[in-house]
Design a protein around this motif. Structure first.
Motif, PDB file in Angstrom:
ATOM      1  N   GLY A 212      46.817  45.993  33.941  1.00 51.36           N
ATOM      2  CA  GLY A 212      46.674  45.479  35.406  1.00 51.36           C
ATOM      3  C   GLY A 212      47.263  46.164  36.644  1.00 51.36           C
TER       4      GLY A 212
ATOM      5  N   ASN B  46      48.329  48.039  39.830  1.00 47.73           N
ATOM      6  CA  ASN B  46      47.465  47.978  41.164  1.00 47.73           C
ATOM      7  C   ASN B  46      47.566  49.299  41.831  1.00 47.73           C
TER       8      ASN B  46
ATOM      9  N   HIS C 115      54.916  46.171  35.225  1.00 46.48           N
ATOM     10  CA  HIS C 115      53.673  46.512  34.513  1.00 46.48           C
ATOM     11  C   HIS C 115      53.829  46.772  33.103  1.00 46.48           C
TER      12      HIS C 115
ATOM     13  N   HIS D 189      41.572  46.914  33.801  1.00 42.28           N
ATOM     14  CA  HIS D 189      41.436  45.779  35.166  1.00 42.28           C
ATOM     15  C   HIS D 189      42.352  46.349  36.129  1.00 42.28           C
TER      16      HIS D 189
ATOM     17  N   GLU E 135      38.859  45.604  39.661  1.00 43.85           N
ATOM     18  CA  GLU E 135      38.390  44.537  40.311  1.00 43.85           C
ATOM     19  C   GLU E 135      37.116  44.790  41.331  1.00 43.85           C
TER      20      GLU E 135
ATOM     21  N   TYR F   1      41.318  36.227  44.105  1.00 44.40           N
ATOM     22  CA  TYR F   1      41.513  36.491  43.010  1.00 44.40           C
ATOM     23  C   TYR F   1      41.053  36.165  41.998  1.00 44.40           C
TER      24      TYR F   1
ATOM     25  N   LEU G 198      46.195  39.489  29.409  1.00 41.48           N
ATOM     26  CA  LEU G 198      47.939  39.653  29.716  1.00 41.48           C
ATOM     27  C   LEU G 198      48.430  39.537  31.194  1.00 41.48           C
TER      28      LEU G 198
ATOM     29  N   HIS H 246      46.874  30.073  37.763  1.00 39.59           N
ATOM     30  CA  HIS H 246      45.584  31.055  38.178  1.00 39.59           C
ATOM     31  C   HIS H 246      44.503  30.965  36.810  1.00 39.59           C
TER      32      HIS H 246
HETATM   33  N1  ARG Z   1      46.800  43.271  38.888  1.00 34.77           N
HETATM   34  C1  ARG Z   1      47.287  42.017  38.395  1.00 34.77           C
HETATM   35  C2  ARG Z   1      48.864  42.080  38.809  1.00 34.77           C
HETATM   36  O1  ARG Z   1      49.525  43.107  39.355  1.00 34.77           O
HETATM   37  C3  ARG Z   1      47.344  41.756  37.017  1.00 34.77           C
HETATM   38  C4  ARG Z   1      45.963  41.749  36.635  1.00 34.77           C
HETATM   39  C5  ARG Z   1      45.656  40.845  35.344  1.00 34.77           C
HETATM   40  N2  ARG Z   1      44.431  40.469  34.743  1.00 34.77           N
HETATM   41  C6  ARG Z   1      43.404  39.784  35.370  1.00 34.77           C
HETATM   42  N3  ARG Z   1      42.089  39.805  34.947  1.00 34.77           N
HETATM   43  N4  ARG Z   1      43.833  39.041  36.457  1.00 34.77           N
HETATM   44  O2  ARG Z   1      49.385  40.853  38.911  1.00 34.77           O
END
Ligand code: ARG
Length: 629
Positions: free
Chosen positions: A133, A135, A144, A170, A281, A335, A358, A366
């Protein structure tokens, strides 16, 4: 292969049944009084009520039955001895010790199997693990780290247990952070074609920034947005424009993602973390309109203060679960909308039986909302398992989230370097060092990764833990390096054994004699290895040998538990116990100098199996062992 406790439970269950009780009372567990016995059955106490009898009376009957064996021939089952000792103890325990022959035979069975005694499911499931996950355009930092480390292990566990597993990174490649970066790039280079609405030509192939530059842009832009209202508004507008499909911004976005992903791949490779797919995403966005429309049409979604929401509160909730927002009053999606659409995408593409996520445990609300919403609206059928593994924070020794010495967010790369250096120092300082600097560096990279991952995985995921380099990198105690050290020790014994056999002609004759034929292995009570040319693991003669064998026989149970609970720390506990058992055995046994050939070979097979189980265990945790250390 059946798990040991299931085999034993079945045998004890049969004894219960032949005494006239329900066989299910025969459930056997590992003893919680290892000073008294190895296994125990508490069924007599459970059955006492149902049969209006004193538990000890039932326990005694079953004890007699087990002692007589099913054919009345003693502690036997069919053709083999099972128990060494069976004792009914007040108030109604049945204490059990396994016969060494039975145990050795079970282990011989394990050596024949690729899965080392783990029971495979009849039908394999399709499981998607959503982890990592990261970014886009933000440097990968230790926040992370846990997602990647735990997720990789969960993925490997599910796969080992016979499932089709897809690991998806993801990527966070959609939100406001993209607009912030684009806006910052625009201010610096307003003449770039990406920002010219009249531009109709091809966009440059080269990105207008390096990863280093990109990583500097984000933090500056993000801080500025908090202070500079105009900039913030423009970044929002840019985000909106991009999300509407603006051609130039989309081309720029591709560069940001491309440069970023290249760097991410490098970092994950370094961590021994490997994703099967790199969806982001953004890939879920096309699924949003139809999904939202359906939720509205079917009456699940309704307007609330201008937003479109789905109520997800349930009777019996102990705290308030706010509605899941699909579309905000300004038309923006969130989100949660993306995560719902990702479920649609995944179901369409993979038909999964389970989705495992995770994320930091602060995202629990959420995921509660998303899971409830997808169940309620029928996005995810009841049969699809939805699991969220929320993990705690990695703290520094001061108990606060881990930071660099200067107080900044620690970059993953630096963290890895620090731990490698700690291991390197330890190797170089060791008295009996047998390595040159270059080799020590290579070994430190392997051991450092184990230190880092084991330090994380040995804690229950949901707990916060303290990142302590010195402790994690220690070669003693419950650490990754200690496990590796044990494996290296076994490797070295096996190597010496091979060398010994190569130079001793008398040994050669014997070694040839046993290949492929029953040979001397048949002299043992066990002839299980007769077919594969491997000498048999023999019945244990000492306490430490039996302890090691018992521990090995529990691998199947451990894996079953780790898989059911999606809990890598269960594997850590197990490999630590196993490493202790190996070392205890090693210290109390002369392995290579044992004069009796069959006994010596039995030892070699035993530690060979221990090596295989330990190596499988650490592979499931996501790291490997060096040749020496
Ligand atoms: N990108 C997100 C973060 O940094 C985590 C993603 C987790 N996975 C999901 N399907 N929401 O917080």
């Amino acid at each position: 292969m059946k798990r040991l406790l299931d085999v034993l439970s079945k045998l004890v269950g049969e004894a219960f049944a032949s005494c006239g009780y329900e066989a299910s009372y025969g459930k056997v567990t590992v003893s919680n009084r290892p000073d008294l016995c190895e296994f125990q059955c508490n069924g007599a106490m459970a059955g006492a009520k149902a049969y209006h009898k004193a538990p000890i009376a039932i326990a005694k009957e079953v004890e007699e039955k087990l002692k007589a064996g099913p054919d009345g021939e003693g502690l036997q089952a069919a053709d083999r001895p099972v128990w060494q000792e069976v004792t009914a103890a007040a108030p109604g325990f049945i204490n059990l010790k396994l016969h060494p022959v039975f145990l050795a035979q079970y282990l011989c069975g394990m050596t024949e199997e690729e899965k080392l005694g783990c029971e495979m499911p009849e039908v394999s499931r399709t499981i998607i693990v959503d982890y990592g996950g990261p970014n886009v355009a933000k440097p990968l930092h230790i926040g992370h780290l846990r997602s990647a480390i735990i997720g990789e292990s969960v993925k490997r566990i599910c796969r080992f247990m016979g499932n089709r597993v897809i690991g998806d990174v993801h990527l966070g490649d959609w939100g406001l952070q993209m607009g912030l970066i684009m806006q910052a790039v625009k201010e610096k280079n307003p003449d770039l074609p990406y920002f010219n609405p009249d531009y109709t030509g091809e966009y440059p192939k080269e990105a207008p920034f390096t990863i280093g530059e990109l990583e500097e842009i984000y933090p500056v832009a993000s801080t500025r947005a908090k202070e500079d209202e105009a900039f913030c508004r423009e970044a929002h507008d840019t985000t909106y424009l991009f999300q509407q499909g603006d051609r130039g911004l989309t081309a720029l976005w591709r560069h940001i993602v491309g440069v970023s992903v290249q760097d991410l791949r490098k970092n994950y490779r370094r961590l021994n973390v490997d994703f099967d797919v790199w969806y982001g995403e953004s890939d879920a966005q096309p699924f949003i309109p139809a999904m939202v429309e359906r939720m509205r049409a079917e009456g699940h979604a309704h307007e609330s203060q201008g937003a479109l929401v789905v109520d997800v509160a349930e009777e019996g909730d102990t705290k308030e679960i706010p509605p899941c927002i699909l579309v905000k009053s300004d038309g923006a999606t969130l989100y949660s909308t993306t995560d719902l659409a990702t479920i649609v995408q995944r179901i369409e593409e993979y038909h999964p039986d389970a989705l495992i996520y995770l994320a930091d445990k602060r995202q629990e609300m959420h995921f509660t909302q998303v899971f409830r919403c997808s169940r309620k609206t029928g996005l995810a059928a009841d049969g699809i398992q939805l699991s969220y593994i929320g993990f705690g924070t990695m703290n520094g020794k001061d108990g606060k989230p881990f930071k660099t010495r200067s107080g900044g967010v620690m970059r993953l790369e630096y963290l890895i370097r620090e731990i490698e250096e700690a291991v390197y120092r330890r190797i170089m300082e060791s008295e009996n060092r047998s390595m040159e600097e270059a080799e020590a560096k290579e070994v430190a990279a392997i051991v450092g990764l184990a230190a880092l991952k084991y330090g994380d995985l040995s804690n229950q995921a949901s707990k916060d833990y303290i990142f302590d380099i010195e402790r994690f990198a220690s070669f003693e105690g419950n650490t990754g390096p200690y496990i590796l050290y044990t494996i290296v020790r076994i490797k070295s014994i096996l190597e010496k054994y091979a060398a010994q056999n190569r130079t001793d002609p008398a040994e050669d004759d014997r070694a040839q004699g046993r290949t492929g034929v029953p040979g001397d292995a048949s002299e043992s009570v066990l002839d299980c290895a007769a077919g594969n040319g491997r000498p048999a693991i023999r019945e244990a003669e000492t306490a430490s040998e039996k302890q090691l064998q018992l521990c090995l026989a529990q691998f199947g149970e451990t894996m079953d538990l780790a898989y059911r609970e999606l809990a890598p720390h269960k594997i850590c506990q197990y490999v630590y116990e196993l490493a202790n058992a190996v070392n205890q055995f090693y210290h109390e046994t002369k392995i290579l100098t044992e004069p009796d050939t069959m006994r010596r070979e039995g030892y070699i097979s035993l530690i060979g199996l221990a090596k295989k189980v330990l190596e499988t265990g650490i592979d499931l945790l996501g790291f490997t062992a060096p040749e020496k250390m």
